[in-house]
Write a protein that holds these residues in place. Structure first.
Motif, PDB file in Angstrom:
ATOM      1  N   UNK A  43       0.814  -1.179   0.026  1.00 58.66           N
ATOM      2  CA  UNK A  43       0.093   0.098   0.060  1.00 58.66           C
ATOM      3  C   UNK A  43       0.787   1.273  -0.034  1.00 58.66           C
ATOM      4  N   UNK A  44       2.047   1.293   0.688  1.00 60.62           N
ATOM      5  CA  UNK A  44       2.789   2.360   0.761  1.00 60.62           C
ATOM      6  C   UNK A  44       3.524   2.632  -0.706  1.00 60.62           C
ATOM      7  N   UNK A  45       3.931   1.439  -1.383  1.00 62.82           N
ATOM      8  CA  UNK A  45       4.599   1.745  -2.720  1.00 62.82           C
ATOM      9  C   UNK A  45       3.421   2.014  -3.785  1.00 62.82           C
ATOM     10  N   UNK A  46       2.310   1.778  -3.601  1.00 63.34           N
ATOM     11  CA  UNK A  46       1.102   2.269  -4.268  1.00 63.34           C
ATOM     12  C   UNK A  46       0.935   3.826  -4.270  1.00 63.34           C
ATOM     13  N   UNK A  47       1.053   4.088  -2.994  1.00 63.38           N
ATOM     14  CA  UNK A  47       0.791   5.601  -2.575  1.00 63.38           C
ATOM     15  C   UNK A  47       1.938   6.350  -3.104  1.00 63.38           C
ATOM     16  N   UNK A  48       3.055   6.173  -2.845  1.00 55.87           N
ATOM     17  CA  UNK A  48       4.286   6.793  -3.247  1.00 55.87           C
ATOM     18  C   UNK A  48       4.449   6.751  -4.720  1.00 55.87           C
ATOM     19  N   UNK A  49       4.095   5.830  -5.404  1.00 58.44           N
ATOM     20  CA  UNK A  49       4.465   5.699  -6.947  1.00 58.44           C
ATOM     21  C   UNK A  49       3.074   5.930  -7.622  1.00 58.44           C
ATOM     22  N   UNK A  79      12.401  -3.205   1.841  1.00 60.85           N
ATOM     23  CA  UNK A  79      12.029  -3.381   0.381  1.00 60.85           C
ATOM     24  C   UNK A  79      11.546  -2.105  -0.146  1.00 60.85           C
ATOM     25  N   UNK A  80      10.538  -1.409   0.832  1.00 52.72           N
ATOM     26  CA  UNK A  80      10.045  -0.087   0.543  1.00 52.72           C
ATOM     27  C   UNK A  80      11.132   1.090   0.444  1.00 52.72           C
ATOM     28  N   UNK A  81      11.887   0.848   1.289  1.00 48.38           N
ATOM     29  CA  UNK A  81      12.831   1.826   1.279  1.00 48.38           C
ATOM     30  C   UNK A  81      13.948   1.694  -0.091  1.00 48.38           C
ATOM     31  N   UNK A  82      14.174   0.570  -0.291  1.00 49.46           N
ATOM     32  CA  UNK A  82      15.237   0.281  -1.510  1.00 49.46           C
ATOM     33  C   UNK A  82      14.346   0.974  -2.508  1.00 49.46           C
ATOM     34  N   UNK A  83      13.342   0.556  -2.693  1.00 50.30           N
ATOM     35  CA  UNK A  83      12.336   1.044  -3.980  1.00 50.30           C
ATOM     36  C   UNK A  83      12.408   2.602  -3.842  1.00 50.30           C
ATOM     37  N   UNK A  84      12.202   3.239  -2.910  1.00 52.68           N
ATOM     38  CA  UNK A  84      11.927   4.727  -2.625  1.00 52.68           C
ATOM     39  C   UNK A  84      13.214   5.412  -2.789  1.00 52.68           C
ATOM     40  N   UNK A  85      14.363   4.920  -2.328  1.00 52.13           N
ATOM     41  CA  UNK A  85      15.566   5.520  -2.431  1.00 52.13           C
ATOM     42  C   UNK A  85      16.286   5.193  -3.821  1.00 52.13           C
ATOM     43  N   UNK A  86      15.821   4.062  -4.448  1.00 48.59           N
ATOM     44  CA  UNK A  86      16.319   3.779  -5.727  1.00 48.59           C
ATOM     45  C   UNK A  86      15.833   4.433  -6.897  1.00 48.59           C
ATOM     46  N   UNK A  87      14.727   5.135  -6.716  1.00 49.98           N
ATOM     47  CA  UNK A  87      14.312   5.933  -7.658  1.00 49.98           C
ATOM     48  C   UNK A  87      14.505   7.362  -7.874  1.00 49.98           C
ATOM     49  N   UNK A  88      14.948   8.024  -8.754  1.00 56.10           N
ATOM     50  CA  UNK A  88      15.320   9.655  -8.863  1.00 56.10           C
ATOM     51  C   UNK A  88      14.217  10.292  -8.508  1.00 56.10           C
ATOM     52  N   UNK A  89      12.941   9.799  -8.584  1.00 52.44           N
ATOM     53  CA  UNK A  89      11.719  10.747  -8.470  1.00 52.44           C
ATOM     54  C   UNK A  89      11.389  10.951  -7.150  1.00 52.44           C
ATOM     55  N   UNK A  90      11.960   9.831  -6.196  1.00 51.26           N
ATOM     56  CA  UNK A  90      11.502   9.964  -5.034  1.00 51.26           C
ATOM     57  C   UNK A  90      12.520   9.867  -3.705  1.00 51.26           C
ATOM     58  N   UNK A 112      22.537   1.965   4.966  1.00 50.49           N
ATOM     59  CA  UNK A 112      23.215   1.832   3.472  1.00 50.49           C
ATOM     60  C   UNK A 112      22.233   2.160   2.248  1.00 50.49           C
ATOM     61  N   UNK A 113      21.019   2.165   2.549  1.00 51.31           N
ATOM     62  CA  UNK A 113      19.820   2.482   1.551  1.00 51.31           C
ATOM     63  C   UNK A 113      19.567   3.852   1.480  1.00 51.31           C
ATOM     64  N   UNK A 114      19.937   4.660   2.435  1.00 53.51           N
ATOM     65  CA  UNK A 114      19.673   5.961   2.372  1.00 53.51           C
ATOM     66  C   UNK A 114      18.669   6.564   3.287  1.00 53.51           C
ATOM     67  N   UNK A 115      18.414   5.983   4.444  1.00 56.31           N
ATOM     68  CA  UNK A 115      17.381   6.335   5.432  1.00 56.31           C
ATOM     69  C   UNK A 115      17.797   7.561   6.152  1.00 56.31           C
ATOM     70  N   UNK A 116      17.026   8.539   6.420  1.00 58.78           N
ATOM     71  CA  UNK A 116      17.349   9.577   7.164  1.00 58.78           C
ATOM     72  C   UNK A 116      17.596   9.847   8.447  1.00 58.78           C
ATOM     73  N   UNK A 117      16.836   8.680   9.131  1.00 63.08           N
ATOM     74  CA  UNK A 117      16.830   8.517  10.731  1.00 63.08           C
ATOM     75  C   UNK A 117      16.462   7.391  11.074  1.00 63.08           C
ATOM     76  N   UNK A 118      16.846   6.534  12.008  1.00 65.93           N
ATOM     77  CA  UNK A 118      16.416   5.208  12.742  1.00 65.93           C
ATOM     78  C   UNK A 118      15.909   5.298  13.995  1.00 65.93           C
ATOM     79  N   UNK A 119      14.839   5.201  14.556  1.00 68.15           N
ATOM     80  CA  UNK A 119      14.404   5.296  15.701  1.00 68.15           C
ATOM     81  C   UNK A 119      13.568   3.942  16.139  1.00 68.15           C
ATOM     82  N   UNK A 120      14.138   3.561  17.452  1.00 68.61           N
ATOM     83  CA  UNK A 120      13.577   2.456  17.826  1.00 68.61           C
ATOM     84  C   UNK A 120      12.128   2.945  18.912  1.00 68.61           C
ATOM     85  N   UNK A 121      10.985   2.169  18.675  1.00 69.13           N
ATOM     86  CA  UNK A 121      10.033   2.553  19.291  1.00 69.13           C
ATOM     87  C   UNK A 121      10.071   2.441  20.637  1.00 69.13           C
TER      88      UNK A 121
END
Length: 150
Positions: A43-49, A79-90, A112-121
Motif C-alpha cells: 500500500x505504501x508503494x502504491x501511494x508513493x508511486x 524493500x519499501x525503502x530500497x525502492x523509494x531511495x532507488x528511484x530518482x523521482x522519490x 546503507x539504503x539512505x534512510x534519514x533517521x532510525x528510531x526504535x519505538x
C-alpha cells in the motif's frame, strides 16, 4: 493536487495500536493536518508511486516525510525503502524508520539504503508520544529539503 490538500506525512504502520499512538501524538502536537496511512508495504508503494487506487495522484505531490515501520505485511519496510531511495523521482523524500527492531543489521541496511533517521519505538507511552512529537516538529517544520527539480 492543490498545495492545501498535499499530504505532509505518510505513516507506514501495520500495528493498529502503534498507529493510533502515533496519530494521537501528532494530534497532540498539532501536526496531524495532512496525513496518509498505509498499513502494509504494498500500500505504501502504491501511494508513493501513484499506482492502484492512487493512480490519480502525481508523483511530484510527495509527502514531506515518510515514517516507516520495518516489519510489514506484503512488502517489508527494507524493500519499501530500497525502492523509494532507488528511484530518482522519490529518493529525496526523507524517510524515518520508526520500528521495534533493534537488530544491528536492520540499522546498517537502512542507512546503507539512505534512510534519514532510525528510531526504535519506545515501549513507554509518554516516551513514544514525545518521540513522535519531536519527529513531526523536526521533519515537518524545521527540515529544509532541496527544491523539487522538474
Amino acid at each position: 493536487m492543490s498545495a492545501q490538500a498535499a499530504v505532509e506525512l505518510l505513516i507506514v504502520e501495520d500495528d493498529p495500536h502503534d498507529l493510533e499512538l502515533a496519530l494521537r501524538a501528532l494530534r497532540k502536537a498539532n501536526l496531524s493536518n495532512r496525513i496518509e496511512v498505509a498499513r502494509d508495504g504494498a500500500e505504501a508503494l502504491e501511494y508513493i508511486f501513484c499506482e492502484g487506487r492512487h493512480a490519480g495522484r502525481q508523483i511530484s505531490d510527495a509527502p514531506k516525510v515518510v515514517l516507516l515501520d520495518l516489519k510489514l505485511p506484503k512488502v517489508d519496510g527494507i524493500s519499501v525503502l530500497r525502492r523509494l531511495k532507488g528511484d530518482a523521482r522519490t529518493r529525496m523524500i526523507p524517510v524515518v524508520v520508526l520500528t521495534s527492531s533493534r537488530e544491528q543489521s536492520d540499522v546498517t541496511d537502512t542507512y546503507d539504503l539512505g534512510v534519514n533517521s532510525y528510531i526504535v519505538k519506545p515501549v513507554n507511552f509518554d516516551s513514544f508520544v514525545e518521540s513522535v512529537r519531536n519527529l513531526g516538529l523536526y521533519w515537518l517544520l524545521l527540515n529544509q529539503p532541496p527544491a523539487a527539480s522538474g
